[in-house]
Design a protein around this motif. Structure first.
Motif, mmCIF file in Angstrom:
data_model
loop_
_atom_site.group_PDB
_atom_site.id
_atom_site.type_symbol
_atom_site.label_atom_id
_atom_site.label_comp_id
_atom_site.label_asym_id
_atom_site.label_seq_id
_atom_site.Cartn_x
_atom_site.Cartn_y
_atom_site.Cartn_z
ATOM 1 N N GLY A 113 -11.779 0.410 3.982
ATOM 2 C CA GLY A 113 -10.916 1.191 4.461
ATOM 3 C C GLY A 113 -11.252 1.159 6.120
ATOM 4 O O GLY A 113 -11.961 0.433 6.491
ATOM 5 N N ASN A 114 -10.496 1.780 6.938
ATOM 6 C CA ASN A 114 -10.684 2.010 8.415
ATOM 7 C C ASN A 114 -11.739 2.717 8.699
ATOM 8 O O ASN A 114 -12.051 3.939 8.815
ATOM 9 N N ASP A 115 -12.805 1.743 8.938
ATOM 10 C CA ASP A 115 -14.046 2.412 9.623
ATOM 11 C C ASP A 115 -14.555 1.308 10.487
ATOM 12 O O ASP A 115 -14.264 -0.079 10.211
ATOM 13 N N LEU A 265 -3.351 3.639 11.916
ATOM 14 C CA LEU A 265 -2.739 2.898 11.092
ATOM 15 C C LEU A 265 -3.793 1.985 10.106
ATOM 16 O O LEU A 265 -5.043 1.623 10.962
ATOM 17 N N PRO A 266 -3.517 1.841 9.130
ATOM 18 C CA PRO A 266 -4.594 0.831 8.268
ATOM 19 C C PRO A 266 -4.614 -0.314 8.903
ATOM 20 O O PRO A 266 -3.956 -1.123 9.249
ATOM 21 N N LEU A 267 -6.102 -0.869 9.080
ATOM 22 C CA LEU A 267 -6.403 -2.126 9.508
ATOM 23 C C LEU A 267 -6.055 -3.267 8.863
ATOM 24 O O LEU A 267 -6.213 -4.376 9.231
ATOM 25 N N TYR A 268 -5.696 -3.190 7.423
ATOM 26 C CA TYR A 268 -5.527 -4.255 6.684
ATOM 27 C C TYR A 268 -3.876 -4.659 6.877
ATOM 28 O O TYR A 268 -3.486 -5.851 6.488
ATOM 29 N N HIS A 269 -3.332 -3.991 7.678
ATOM 30 C CA HIS A 269 -1.749 -4.298 8.073
ATOM 31 C C HIS A 269 -1.949 -4.961 9.716
ATOM 32 O O HIS A 269 -2.580 -4.758 10.414
ATOM 33 N N SER A 270 -0.683 -5.799 9.838
ATOM 34 C CA SER A 270 -0.713 -6.290 11.002
ATOM 35 C C SER A 270 -0.426 -5.239 12.283
ATOM 36 O O SER A 270 -0.848 -5.652 13.453
ATOM 37 N N ALA A 271 0.082 -4.220 11.993
ATOM 38 C CA ALA A 271 0.250 -3.318 13.069
ATOM 39 C C ALA A 271 -0.924 -2.670 13.606
ATOM 40 O O ALA A 271 -1.246 -2.740 14.773
ATOM 41 N N GLY A 272 -1.856 -2.341 12.657
ATOM 42 C CA GLY A 272 -2.930 -1.823 12.871
ATOM 43 C C GLY A 272 -4.008 -2.704 13.530
ATOM 44 O O GLY A 272 -4.780 -2.735 14.589
ATOM 45 N N LEU A 273 -4.116 -3.854 12.937
ATOM 46 C CA LEU A 273 -5.171 -4.933 13.277
ATOM 47 C C LEU A 273 -4.742 -5.804 14.394
ATOM 48 O O LEU A 273 -5.379 -5.939 15.477
ATOM 49 N N LEU A 274 -3.427 -6.434 14.270
ATOM 50 C CA LEU A 274 -2.977 -7.224 15.509
ATOM 51 C C LEU A 274 -2.428 -6.516 16.724
ATOM 52 O O LEU A 274 -3.091 -6.862 17.755
ATOM 53 N N MET A 275 -1.561 -5.708 16.324
ATOM 54 C CA MET A 275 -0.799 -5.120 17.730
ATOM 55 C C MET A 275 -1.942 -4.129 18.129
ATOM 56 O O MET A 275 -1.880 -3.875 19.523
ATOM 57 N N LYS A 292 -7.759 7.693 8.609
ATOM 58 C CA LYS A 292 -6.597 7.731 8.144
ATOM 59 C C LYS A 292 -5.762 8.630 8.956
ATOM 60 O O LYS A 292 -6.216 9.680 9.600
ATOM 61 N N PHE A 293 -4.430 8.426 9.188
ATOM 62 C CA PHE A 293 -3.473 9.533 9.845
ATOM 63 C C PHE A 293 -3.698 10.995 9.170
ATOM 64 O O PHE A 293 -3.696 11.220 8.034
ATOM 65 N N SER A 294 -4.130 11.792 10.199
ATOM 66 C CA SER A 294 -4.154 13.367 9.957
ATOM 67 C C SER A 294 -3.155 14.060 10.899
ATOM 68 O O SER A 294 -3.440 13.861 12.197
ATOM 69 N N VAL A 295 -2.250 14.516 10.374
ATOM 70 C CA VAL A 295 -1.276 15.498 11.129
ATOM 71 C C VAL A 295 -1.731 16.457 11.835
ATOM 72 O O VAL A 295 -1.524 16.961 13.006
ATOM 73 N N SER A 296 -2.712 17.219 11.331
ATOM 74 C CA SER A 296 -3.446 18.121 11.858
ATOM 75 C C SER A 296 -4.589 18.098 12.866
ATOM 76 O O SER A 296 -4.851 18.601 13.667
ATOM 77 N N GLN A 297 -5.105 16.889 12.849
ATOM 78 C CA GLN A 297 -6.143 16.334 13.727
ATOM 79 C C GLN A 297 -5.612 15.469 14.784
ATOM 80 O O GLN A 297 -6.343 15.232 15.954
ATOM 81 N N PHE A 298 -4.382 15.043 14.757
ATOM 82 C CA PHE A 298 -3.907 14.127 15.553
ATOM 83 C C PHE A 298 -3.849 14.527 17.202
ATOM 84 O O PHE A 298 -4.689 13.776 17.808
ATOM 85 N N LEU A 566 6.941 12.138 -1.666
ATOM 86 C CA LEU A 566 7.756 10.779 -1.956
ATOM 87 C C LEU A 566 6.715 9.835 -1.912
ATOM 88 O O LEU A 566 6.061 9.883 -0.696
ATOM 89 N N GLU A 567 6.660 8.928 -2.873
ATOM 90 C CA GLU A 567 5.940 7.874 -2.616
ATOM 91 C C GLU A 567 6.135 6.990 -1.938
ATOM 92 O O GLU A 567 6.906 6.482 -1.378
ATOM 93 N N VAL A 568 4.885 6.586 -0.868
ATOM 94 C CA VAL A 568 5.016 5.555 0.071
ATOM 95 C C VAL A 568 4.029 4.492 0.084
ATOM 96 O O VAL A 568 2.962 4.804 -0.367
ATOM 97 N N THR A 569 4.140 3.432 0.984
ATOM 98 C CA THR A 569 3.037 2.348 0.814
ATOM 99 C C THR A 569 1.993 2.789 2.157
ATOM 100 O O THR A 569 2.303 4.058 2.720
ATOM 101 N N GLY A 570 1.111 1.958 2.190
ATOM 102 C CA GLY A 570 0.192 2.196 3.170
ATOM 103 C C GLY A 570 0.583 2.213 4.817
ATOM 104 O O GLY A 570 0.119 2.803 5.445
ATOM 105 N N THR A 571 1.864 1.878 4.905
ATOM 106 C CA THR A 571 2.414 1.847 6.369
ATOM 107 C C THR A 571 3.622 2.710 6.351
ATOM 108 O O THR A 571 4.855 2.467 6.918
ATOM 109 N N PHE A 572 3.708 3.587 5.418
ATOM 110 C CA PHE A 572 4.822 4.890 5.116
ATOM 111 C C PHE A 572 6.159 4.234 4.905
ATOM 112 O O PHE A 572 7.281 5.103 5.187
ATOM 113 N N LYS A 573 6.456 3.334 4.212
ATOM 114 C CA LYS A 573 7.565 2.666 3.783
ATOM 115 C C LYS A 573 7.882 3.448 2.233
ATOM 116 O O LYS A 573 6.989 3.489 1.501
#
Length: 621
Positions: A113-115, A265-275, A292-298, A566-573
């Motif tokens: 996970g993201n740590d 964003l998840p580090l297993y994905h290109s947005a979180g890790l690369l960009m 992970k993303f937290s709407v209340s803590q952001f 609504l079911e989404v992927t780890g990158t909210f698709k």
């Protein structure tokens, strides 16, 4: 007369900037963007010429020397300096080297996970010259095995909280003679070794660069998996050159060495890790990392850590806009947001509510060979088209038949470019400058993404699967994704247009729109899965009035399904394939279902009787 001539020339020169601005309002933006782009290109050439190759790891190690005490990562109230990160990653590298016997060129799968341990392990593997396969921590059983097997890894390193998921596939892993580690002090499962205790005992002095001396610009550094919205995930091969290209983005959009970036964003994905993370390393800045993303803590996190740059994807900004308004909404230091997938209405609302934040919307795919950046900040656009960019990365928007699900070809068999202002499928020529490396151990899917004989015999283009549009001012807009566009009554229906219309309703929080097949009918008819706002009821009459006002008859959802989430992927698709397969049979679906009744001018509860009448053809659609 000489004075008059001189005066005329001076007056002309004084008015020249005004004239240039009125004729070319974005010329300044274009110039600054290409200046940044040229700088990055020059650095890329310089790094590639170095022997051995200068990698993102080497960049990190340079920062360790220059600023050892600067905070690199803050995670759950604990800060790690660049120097500490270096030592911890060296310990990880030595522990893996000693107990797994890995060497340069081997692949190790990370199921984390993201740590910070994700970061130390990835850096540790880079120090050994190994390739890291980044497994999505949400996948389980067959999907997990599939992702592990297709990258050719011999070692799996998993987080303690994912131990159960690993044990589920352990027999198959043991059969493949895979070494399995859990990042904990001890392991009580046969076939699983502990790793945290081994890291603790390993020395932290630097590793020899000779361990990775054969790494080149084309060496595979990572396997990053596509989200799998349409089937099993595919492992995109990311080489060292591509990591640099992605990490330069932060510099291009204006991130400086003084900035502090917030990554959720998840580090297993290109947005979180690369960009995100690699971009931060390239700039030498501090990262505030969240599990992970937290709407209340952001915003609390942003205020607490003096965050100046945020990264977003998909629906994150809309989730933030949906929170109750507060007096201190604009009390923060965030000045720049970059990412992709924000809708125009959310963009405008976000700026109005949270203050003057510069937006850089980007476009690109993990495995794609072209990217766009909206460096102007034009609301709704994903990028900007210009001559030089198109010369370097030859791309085109071509006519696409959504019914046949293939590009339109002319009498000579070549594709047809759409005129400006019309929607077309984005394709990019595969060249040395814009390569497509494909998917690991999946030649079939790699070939599927290639489009041949596009404009001339023998040419090969990458099929993005995305429908885009370029306006008269050369701004590029995302329209839809192939498969997300369906055809009904001989007309193309863009799902994003329909979902954008539905979320305008006060009681609708999220909408996922897709086409479902109906026996005896051509194409697919519109259906929407809706998540309602807290304590709101589904209003059968007002939704009918709304879709009838805003959408043509063929685009109106004929079926509505109410879901808690609504079911989404780890990158909210959104996961639409499963919904589309389930269709609109009330006998198979537990959720509340509604049917658009044109006679009553409202949506009515879907019954088995109505379903049978539709299937038999007694109810005409």
């Amino acid at each position: 007369s000489i004075m008059i001539v001189l005066f005329t020339i001076l007056a002309g020169l004084a008015f020249l900037p005004l004239l240039l601005y009125s004729c070319f309002p974005y010329l300044g933006y274009d110039f600054l963007y290409f200046l940044g782009f040229a700088r990055c290109a020059a650095r890329m050439i310089k790094y590639k010429k170095k022997k051995p190759l200068f990698t993102i790891l080497d960049c990190f190690l340079e920062w360790v020397k220059k600023q050892p005490d600067k905070t690199f990562i803050v995670f759950e109230n604990k800060a790690y300096s660049y120097s500490e990160a270096d030592k911890l990653s060296s310990r990880v590298a030595r522990a893996i080297q000693k107990h797994a016997g890995v060497k340069e060129g081997d692949t190790v799968a990370l199921y984390l996970g993201n740590d910070p341990w994700f970061v130390w392990t990835w850096l540790g593997l880079a120090k050994l010259g190994c390739t890291a396969a980044l497994l999505n921590y949400n996948i389980r059983s067959n999907s997990l095995l599939h992702c592990f097997s297709c990258c050719g890894a011999t070692v799996l390193i998993a987080a303690p909280e994912l131990k159960g998921a690993v044990e589920e596939v352990l027999p198959a892993l043991r059969e493949q003679r895979v070494t399995v580690f859990i990042l904990s002090e001890q392991a009580d499962t046969e076939g699983v070794e502990s790793l945290a205790d081994k890291i603790e005992q390993a020395p932290d002095y630097p590793l020899s660069p000779a361990l990775r001396s054969h790494v080149t610009a084309k060496s595979t550094a990572l396997y990053i998996y596509t989200s799998g919205t349409t089937g099993l995930p595919k492992a995109a091969e990311i080489n060292q050159e591509r990591i640099w290209a992605a990490s330069f983005l932060q510099g291009i959009v204006g991130v400086t060495s003084e900035d502090i970036i917030y990554i959720n964003l998840p580090l297993y994905h290109s947005a979180g890790l690369l960009m995100g993370l690699c971009g931060a390393i390239e700039r030498g800045i501090t990262v505030i990392l969240r599990r992970k993303f937290s709407v209340s803590q952001f915003w609390d996190d942003c205020r607490k850590h003096n965050v100046t740059v945020i990264q977003y994807i998909g629906e994150i900004l809309r989730y933030l806009c949906n929170t109750p308004k507060k007096d201190h909404d604009q009390d923060h230091k965030v000045r720049l947001a970059f990412g992709n997938g924000v809708r125009s209405d959310t963009w405008s609302e976000f700026l109005q509510r949270f203050g003057d934040i510069r937006f850089c919307e980007c476009y690109g795919a993990t495995e794609g060979n072209v990217g766009f950046v909206n460096y102007v900040g034009k609301v709704g656009a994903i990028g900007r088209a210009n001559y030089i960019h198109k010369k370097l990365f030859p791309y085109a928007l071509i006519k696409y038949d959504t019914e046949k699900e293939e590009p339109v070809r002319d009498s000579r068999g070549f594709c047809v470019e759409v005129p400006k202002g019309e929607t077309g499928l984005l394709v990019t020529k595969i060249t040395k400058v814009a390569p497509f490396t494909g998917y690991a151990k999946n030649q079939q899917q790699t070939e599927k993404k290639k489009l041949r004989d596009v404009f001339e015999k023998g040419d090969v283009y990458f099929n993005s699967g995305d429908l885009l549009k370029i306006d008269k001012d050369n701004f590029i807009y995302f329209q839809d994704r192939i498969g997300d566009t369906f055809r009904w009554k001989g007309e193309n229906v863009a799902t994003t247009e329909v979902s954008d219309t539905l979320v305008m309703l006060d009681f609708v929080e999220e909408a996922s729109v897709y086409g479902v097949t109906v026996p005896g009918h051509e194409g697919r008819i519109g259906m929407a899965a809706l998540k309602l706002r807290n304590d709101e009821q589904f209003d059968c009459v007002s939704i009918y009035k709304h879709v009838a006002s805003y959408l043509p008859s063929y685009a109106r959802p004929h079926f509505v399904r109410i879901q808690k989430n609504l079911e989404v992927t780890g990158t909210f698709k959104q996961m639409k394939v499963k919904l589309a397969e389930e269709g609109f049979n009330p006998e198979l679906i537990q959720d509340a279902l509604y049917f658009l009744d044109e006679k009553c001018k409202k949506y009515i509860p879907m019954t088995q009787e109505i379903y049978e009448s539709i299937i038999s053809g007694n109810i005409r659609l």
